[in-house]
Design a protein around this motif. Sequence first.
Motif, PDB file in Angstrom:
ATOM      1  N   ALA A   1      65.914  -5.884  14.340  1.00 21.32           N
ATOM      2  CA  ALA A   1      66.370  -5.836  15.731  1.00 21.32           C
ATOM      3  C   ALA A   1      65.908  -7.051  16.539  1.00 21.32           C
ATOM      4  CB  ALA A   1      65.866  -4.560  16.402  1.00 21.32           C
ATOM      5  N   PHE A   2      65.012  -7.853  15.992  1.00 21.98           N
ATOM      6  CA  PHE A   2      64.491  -9.030  16.687  1.00 21.98           C
ATOM      7  C   PHE A   2      65.605 -10.043  16.896  1.00 21.98           C
ATOM      8  CE2 PHE A   2      60.502 -11.777  16.974  1.00 21.98           C
ATOM      9  CZ  PHE A   2      59.849 -10.925  17.842  1.00 21.98           C
ATOM     10  N   PRO A   3      65.702 -10.663  18.074  1.00 23.86           N
ATOM     11  CA  PRO A   3      66.757 -11.658  18.293  1.00 23.86           C
ATOM     12  C   PRO A   3      66.664 -12.820  17.301  1.00 23.86           C
ATOM     13  CG  PRO A   3      65.711 -11.063  20.361  1.00 23.86           C
ATOM     14  CD  PRO A   3      64.884 -10.450  19.272  1.00 23.86           C
TER      15      PRO A   3
ATOM     16  N   GLY B   1      71.738 -12.154  17.465  1.00 22.60           N
ATOM     17  CA  GLY B   1      71.116 -12.149  18.780  1.00 22.60           C
ATOM     18  C   GLY B   1      71.932 -11.487  19.864  1.00 22.60           C
ATOM     19  N   ALA B   2      73.128 -11.014  19.564  1.00 19.84           N
ATOM     20  CA  ALA B   2      73.991 -10.435  20.583  1.00 19.84           C
ATOM     21  C   ALA B   2      73.368  -9.180  21.186  1.00 19.84           C
ATOM     22  CB  ALA B   2      75.357 -10.113  19.987  1.00 19.84           C
ATOM     23  N   GLY B   3      73.331  -9.133  22.517  1.00 16.94           N
ATOM     24  CA  GLY B   3      72.882  -7.948  23.227  1.00 16.94           C
ATOM     25  C   GLY B   3      71.394  -7.678  23.191  1.00 16.94           C
ATOM     26  N   LEU B   4      70.600  -8.665  22.849  1.00 19.24           N
ATOM     27  CA  LEU B   4      69.158  -8.449  22.730  1.00 19.24           C
ATOM     28  C   LEU B   4      68.406  -9.147  23.845  1.00 19.24           C
ATOM     29  CD1 LEU B   4      68.976  -9.030  18.903  1.00 19.24           C
ATOM     30  CD2 LEU B   4      68.978  -6.838  20.081  1.00 19.24           C
ATOM     31  N   GLY B   5      67.245  -8.628  24.184  1.00 23.29           N
ATOM     32  CA  GLY B   5      66.457  -9.142  25.293  1.00 23.29           C
ATOM     33  C   GLY B   5      65.778 -10.478  25.033  1.00 23.29           C
TER      34      GLY B   5
ATOM     35  N   ASP C   1      61.104  -4.357  22.981  1.00 22.83           N
ATOM     36  CA  ASP C   1      61.769  -5.221  23.940  1.00 22.83           C
ATOM     37  C   ASP C   1      61.255  -4.843  25.324  1.00 22.83           C
ATOM     38  OD1 ASP C   1      63.495  -6.547  25.676  1.00 22.83           O
ATOM     39  OD2 ASP C   1      65.306  -5.974  24.598  1.00 22.83           O
ATOM     40  N   VAL C   2      60.583  -5.764  25.999  1.00 23.52           N
ATOM     41  CA  VAL C   2      60.038  -5.497  27.335  1.00 23.52           C
ATOM     42  C   VAL C   2      60.739  -6.364  28.382  1.00 23.52           C
ATOM     43  CG1 VAL C   2      57.799  -4.634  26.550  1.00 23.52           C
ATOM     44  CG2 VAL C   2      58.084  -7.081  26.947  1.00 23.52           C
ATOM     45  N   SER C   3      62.025  -6.627  28.143  1.00 25.58           N
ATOM     46  CA  SER C   3      62.796  -7.454  29.074  1.00 25.58           C
ATOM     47  C   SER C   3      63.113  -6.708  30.364  1.00 25.58           C
ATOM     48  CB  SER C   3      64.103  -7.913  28.422  1.00 25.58           C
ATOM     49  OG  SER C   3      63.839  -8.647  27.260  1.00 25.58           O
TER      50      SER C   3
END
Length: 185
Positions: free
Chosen positions: A54-56, A91-95, A109-111
């Motif tokens: 899940a990491f960008p 990377g689509a849709g990730l913080g 994800d703490v965006s």
Amino acid sequence: PAFNQGTGHSTTTIASDRDHAYAAWCGPCNPDAFARGLSTNVGGAWHQVTLPSAFPNRYISGLAVDPADQSGRTVYVGFNGFSRRWVEGPGAGLGHLWKSVDGGVTWSDVSGTLPDVPVNDIVLRAGKIILATDLGVVISSNGGATWSRLAGNLPYTTVMDLSVGPDGRLYAATHGRGIWSIPLP
């Protein structure tokens, strides 16, 4: 040499606190077969961190080791580029800001409310997260859940680097607008 990041890997940023260090890399760093990674000496010996799926898959441009965690296991990773929510692909849709409290074993994800804007640098002070972004400097006092603009007189411009000076001020190096300073929040 402290650690070999790997053949074809270029170190993009490094952060340390006490004897704990993290180093990010990319390689190849072009759009064809882009790859990125993270290495650390947390746990005793240098090693590559296994990043979650899940990491960008974007350029890592900011790292910060939380000085409040003497074990060095709490680390923040900032991502450059846009999340590209409107297109498909890596990377689509990730913080843009991720946090680990266990030396990179698990991540969150703490965006929060951070807009889809590249993060260029990270400063951690007194429970606050301060980010240099392409839209200026933003701050969170609640672990990244919400973000606000820092100091109304800082320009809306790309801030490439943040540093705390020996005078206790926060210095922001901007793209084309010079260096600015404010009292550390």
